[in-house]
Design a protein around this motif. Structure first.
Motif, short mmCIF file in Angstrom:
data_model
loop_
_atom_site.label_atom_id
_atom_site.label_comp_id
_atom_site.label_asym_id
_atom_site.label_seq_id
_atom_site.Cartn_x
_atom_site.Cartn_y
_atom_site.Cartn_z
N ASN A 195 4.64 7.40 6.49
CA ASN A 195 4.81 7.26 5.05
C ASN A 195 3.74 7.94 4.22
OD1 ASN A 195 6.93 5.74 5.93
ND2 ASN A 195 6.16 3.80 5.15
N ARG A 196 2.57 8.18 4.78
CA ARG A 196 1.50 8.88 4.04
C ARG A 196 1.75 10.38 4.02
NH1 ARG A 196 -1.91 5.63 1.00
NH2 ARG A 196 -1.64 3.58 1.92
N SER A 247 11.40 8.48 6.19
CA SER A 247 10.19 9.25 6.41
C SER A 247 10.26 9.97 7.75
CB SER A 247 8.97 8.33 6.39
OG SER A 247 7.80 9.05 6.68
N ASN A 273 1.56 21.11 0.21
CA ASN A 273 2.11 19.88 -0.34
C ASN A 273 3.32 20.15 -1.21
OD1 ASN A 273 0.00 18.63 0.91
ND2 ASN A 273 -1.07 18.05 -0.95
N TYR A 283 0.75 4.01 -2.97
CA TYR A 283 0.58 5.43 -2.65
C TYR A 283 1.65 6.28 -3.33
CZ TYR A 283 0.22 9.68 0.18
OH TYR A 283 0.09 10.99 0.60
N SER A 307 0.84 -1.21 0.00
CA SER A 307 0.00 0.00 0.00
C SER A 307 0.87 1.26 0.00
CB SER A 307 -0.98 0.00 1.16
OG SER A 307 -0.33 0.13 2.40
N ASP A 308 2.03 1.23 0.68
CA ASP A 308 2.96 2.36 0.62
C ASP A 308 3.46 2.57 -0.81
OD1 ASP A 308 2.85 3.03 3.33
OD2 ASP A 308 4.55 1.74 3.85
#
Length: 148
Positions: free
Chosen positions: A59-60, A55, A83, A37, A33-34
């Motif tokens: 990680n998100r 990180s 961002n 993403y 999933s990382d």
């Protein structure tokens, strides 16, 4: 009341210390999933492999990595104007400048990536000094190998 306030301060300090010790991971330590993403952010091609990853804050929210093709960095939060998503393939990079701040309590070490078009960004690396050196050395050696 003072004990309750003290407990809150201790809890905040513990959370800060735990969140700062994310360290450097090998790419194969990241979850599927990382990786999805990071691909969804446009920073990784389907068959591209991450070599090293760091990180600060999960990680998100943030990630900095060295892949077999590029150096990349992202910081994503709820307010989109804050961002930052940056990437440079090795053939696009003119200069790499490393800054080791591993002895500083509140700052992460980084690689300043200067692209041939003069744009620049930083890849932040947090961890033990020897792991930071390993990240720096691997980034420079991969760049020298693939910059042509």
């Amino acid at each position: 009341m003072k004990i309750n306030k003290l407990n809150h301060i201790i809890l905040i300090l513990l959370l800060f210390l735990v969140s700062c010790e994310n360290g450097i991971k090998k790419g194969n330590e990241l979850s599927k999933s990382d990786l999805k993403y990071i691909r969804d952010l446009g920073l990784l091609n389907e068959n591209e492999k991450i070599i090293l990853f760091s990180s600060q804050g999960g990680n998100r929210m943030s990630g900095n990595f060295l892949s077999e093709n590029r150096l990349a960095s992202y910081w994503v939060e709820n307010r989109k104007e804050n961002n930052q998503i940056n990437s440079a393939k090795f053939i696009e990079i003119d200069t790499l400048i490393t800054t080791d701040l591993s002895e500083a309590l509140t700052y992460a070490s980084y690689i300043k990536v200067i692209k041939k078009n003069s744009s620049e960004f930083k890849v932040y690396v947090d961890g033990k000094p020897e792991k930071i050196d390993e990240f720096f050395e691997k980034a420079i050696s991969e760049w020298k190998k693939r910059k042509k």
